[in-house]
Design a protein around this motif. Sequence first.
Motif, PDB file in Angstrom:
ATOM      1  N   LEU A 242       0.823  -1.209   0.000  1.00 37.42           N
ATOM      2  CA  LEU A 242       0.000   0.000   0.000  1.00 37.42           C
ATOM      3  C   LEU A 242       0.857   1.258   0.000  1.00 37.42           C
ATOM      4  O   LEU A 242       2.072   1.204   0.166  1.00 37.42           O
ATOM      5  N   HIS A 243       0.189   2.390  -0.137  1.00 37.89           N
ATOM      6  CA  HIS A 243       0.841   3.698  -0.055  1.00 37.89           C
ATOM      7  C   HIS A 243       1.406   3.886   1.358  1.00 37.89           C
ATOM      8  O   HIS A 243       0.891   3.343   2.325  1.00 37.89           O
ATOM      9  N   GLU A 244       2.470   4.688   1.488  1.00 38.72           N
ATOM     10  CA  GLU A 244       3.170   4.853   2.767  1.00 38.72           C
ATOM     11  C   GLU A 244       2.256   5.315   3.899  1.00 38.72           C
ATOM     12  O   GLU A 244       2.364   4.838   5.020  1.00 38.72           O
ATOM     13  N   ASP A 245       1.369   6.269   3.613  1.00 38.47           N
ATOM     14  CA  ASP A 245       0.454   6.759   4.652  1.00 38.47           C
ATOM     15  C   ASP A 245      -0.461   5.642   5.147  1.00 38.47           C
ATOM     16  O   ASP A 245      -0.692   5.484   6.344  1.00 38.47           O
ATOM     17  N   LEU A 246      -0.995   4.885   4.200  1.00 34.23           N
ATOM     18  CA  LEU A 246      -1.866   3.763   4.566  1.00 34.23           C
ATOM     19  C   LEU A 246      -1.080   2.685   5.301  1.00 34.23           C
ATOM     20  O   LEU A 246      -1.599   2.065   6.232  1.00 34.23           O
ATOM     21  N   GLN A 247       0.154   2.454   4.873  1.00 36.47           N
ATOM     22  CA  GLN A 247       0.998   1.476   5.567  1.00 36.47           C
ATOM     23  C   GLN A 247       1.120   1.844   7.034  1.00 36.47           C
ATOM     24  O   GLN A 247       0.954   0.992   7.908  1.00 36.47           O
ATOM     25  N   HIS A 248       1.407   3.091   7.288  1.00 39.51           N
ATOM     26  CA  HIS A 248       1.578   3.556   8.661  1.00 39.51           C
ATOM     27  C   HIS A 248       0.284   3.379   9.457  1.00 39.51           C
ATOM     28  O   HIS A 248       0.312   2.866  10.584  1.00 39.51           O
ATOM     29  N   ASP A 249      -0.841   3.788   8.872  1.00 38.42           N
ATOM     30  CA  ASP A 249      -2.137   3.683   9.563  1.00 38.42           C
ATOM     31  C   ASP A 249      -2.480   2.233   9.898  1.00 38.42           C
ATOM     32  O   ASP A 249      -2.881   1.916  11.026  1.00 38.42           O
ATOM     33  N   TYR A 250      -2.330   1.362   8.923  1.00 37.89           N
ATOM     34  CA  TYR A 250      -2.686  -0.049   9.147  1.00 37.89           C
ATOM     35  C   TYR A 250      -1.706  -0.744  10.086  1.00 37.89           C
ATOM     36  O   TYR A 250      -2.096  -1.620  10.858  1.00 37.89           O
ATOM     37  N   THR A 251      -0.448  -0.350  10.036  1.00 35.00           N
ATOM     38  CA  THR A 251       0.531  -0.928  10.963  1.00 35.00           C
ATOM     39  C   THR A 251       0.192  -0.526  12.394  1.00 35.00           C
ATOM     40  O   THR A 251       0.244  -1.361  13.306  1.00 35.00           O
ATOM     41  N   LEU A 252      -0.173   0.723  12.580  1.00 38.44           N
ATOM     42  CA  LEU A 252      -0.597   1.173  13.919  1.00 38.44           C
ATOM     43  C   LEU A 252      -1.850   0.427  14.373  1.00 38.44           C
ATOM     44  O   LEU A 252      -1.965   0.043  15.541  1.00 38.44           O
ATOM     45  N   GLU A 253      -2.759   0.218  13.450  1.00 30.32           N
ATOM     46  CA  GLU A 253      -3.989  -0.509  13.783  1.00 30.32           C
ATOM     47  C   GLU A 253      -3.685  -1.952  14.186  1.00 30.32           C
ATOM     48  O   GLU A 253      -4.254  -2.474  15.146  1.00 30.32           O
ATOM     49  N   MET A 254      -2.755  -2.580  13.462  1.00 33.59           N
ATOM     50  CA  MET A 254      -2.370  -3.952  13.811  1.00 33.59           C
ATOM     51  C   MET A 254      -1.758  -4.006  15.201  1.00 33.59           C
ATOM     52  O   MET A 254      -2.045  -4.906  15.985  1.00 33.59           O
ATOM     53  N   GLU A 255      -0.908  -3.049  15.498  1.00 36.25           N
ATOM     54  CA  GLU A 255      -0.257  -3.013  16.808  1.00 36.25           C
ATOM     55  C   GLU A 255      -1.256  -2.741  17.923  1.00 36.25           C
ATOM     56  O   GLU A 255      -1.183  -3.339  19.003  1.00 36.25           O
ATOM     57  N   SER A 256      -2.206  -1.836  17.671  1.00 35.11           N
ATOM     58  CA  SER A 256      -3.194  -1.515  18.714  1.00 35.11           C
ATOM     59  C   SER A 256      -4.139  -2.682  18.978  1.00 35.11           C
ATOM     60  O   SER A 256      -4.655  -2.835  20.076  1.00 35.11           O
ATOM     61  N   LEU A 257      -4.358  -3.506  17.955  1.00 39.04           N
ATOM     62  CA  LEU A 257      -5.244  -4.652  18.122  1.00 39.04           C
ATOM     63  C   LEU A 257      -4.490  -5.906  18.577  1.00 39.04           C
ATOM     64  O   LEU A 257      -5.074  -6.966  18.712  1.00 39.04           O
ATOM     65  N   ASN A 258      -3.194  -5.768  18.790  1.00 41.57           N
ATOM     66  CA  ASN A 258      -2.336  -6.889  19.199  1.00 41.57           C
ATOM     67  C   ASN A 258      -2.401  -8.044  18.219  1.00 41.57           C
ATOM     68  O   ASN A 258      -2.458  -9.196  18.594  1.00 41.57           O
ATOM     69  N   ILE A 259      -2.374  -7.707  16.954  1.00 35.85           N
ATOM     70  CA  ILE A 259      -2.376  -8.746  15.912  1.00 35.85           C
ATOM     71  C   ILE A 259      -0.962  -8.972  15.471  1.00 35.85           C
ATOM     72  O   ILE A 259      -0.207  -8.097  15.268  1.00 35.85           O
TER      73      ILE A 259
END
Length: 158
Positions: free
Chosen positions: A141-158
């Motif tokens: 994905l685009h860099e901005d989306l990468q950052h957003d989804y990576t943060l989401e993965m970390e916050s959800l403990n996935i």
Amino acid sequence: MKPATVAQLKKELKFRSSEELENLCLHLAKFKKENKELLTYLLFQSHDEELYIQSVKEMIDDGFSEINTTSYYYMKKTIRKILRMVKKYIRYSKKKETEVELLLYFCVKLNNVKPSIHRNKMLTNLYEHQKVLIKKRINALHEDLQHDYTLEMESLNI
């Protein structure tokens, strides 16, 4: 009968009138439920991806609410069925953001299933495989989306 290639089909469709194309699409829709679902997505839902994602998430919720938790065998069967459904709807969309969002949601729901999936090797492997797949898709994905989804993965403990 050997089916024609996509390129051959594309060339042939160029020579057809709009009425013939309409009849061909309707004929395809009569044959398989998946064809009808794909046409429904393309005609009615593709313009509003957020609504489409929300409707698929509701189907995922319904699937997880119907899981038979008496044994891991029945849980595995139902979870794999839900995953097949999710993958089918991802294929309809062809958008990487939709794929990441739906797989993330599936993993969250899977992680919250009681009894825990981490007591079963096959379910744990399925979960881990989906996490790896999500990470691969996020990297595309685009860099901005990468950052957003990576943060989401970390916050959800996935």
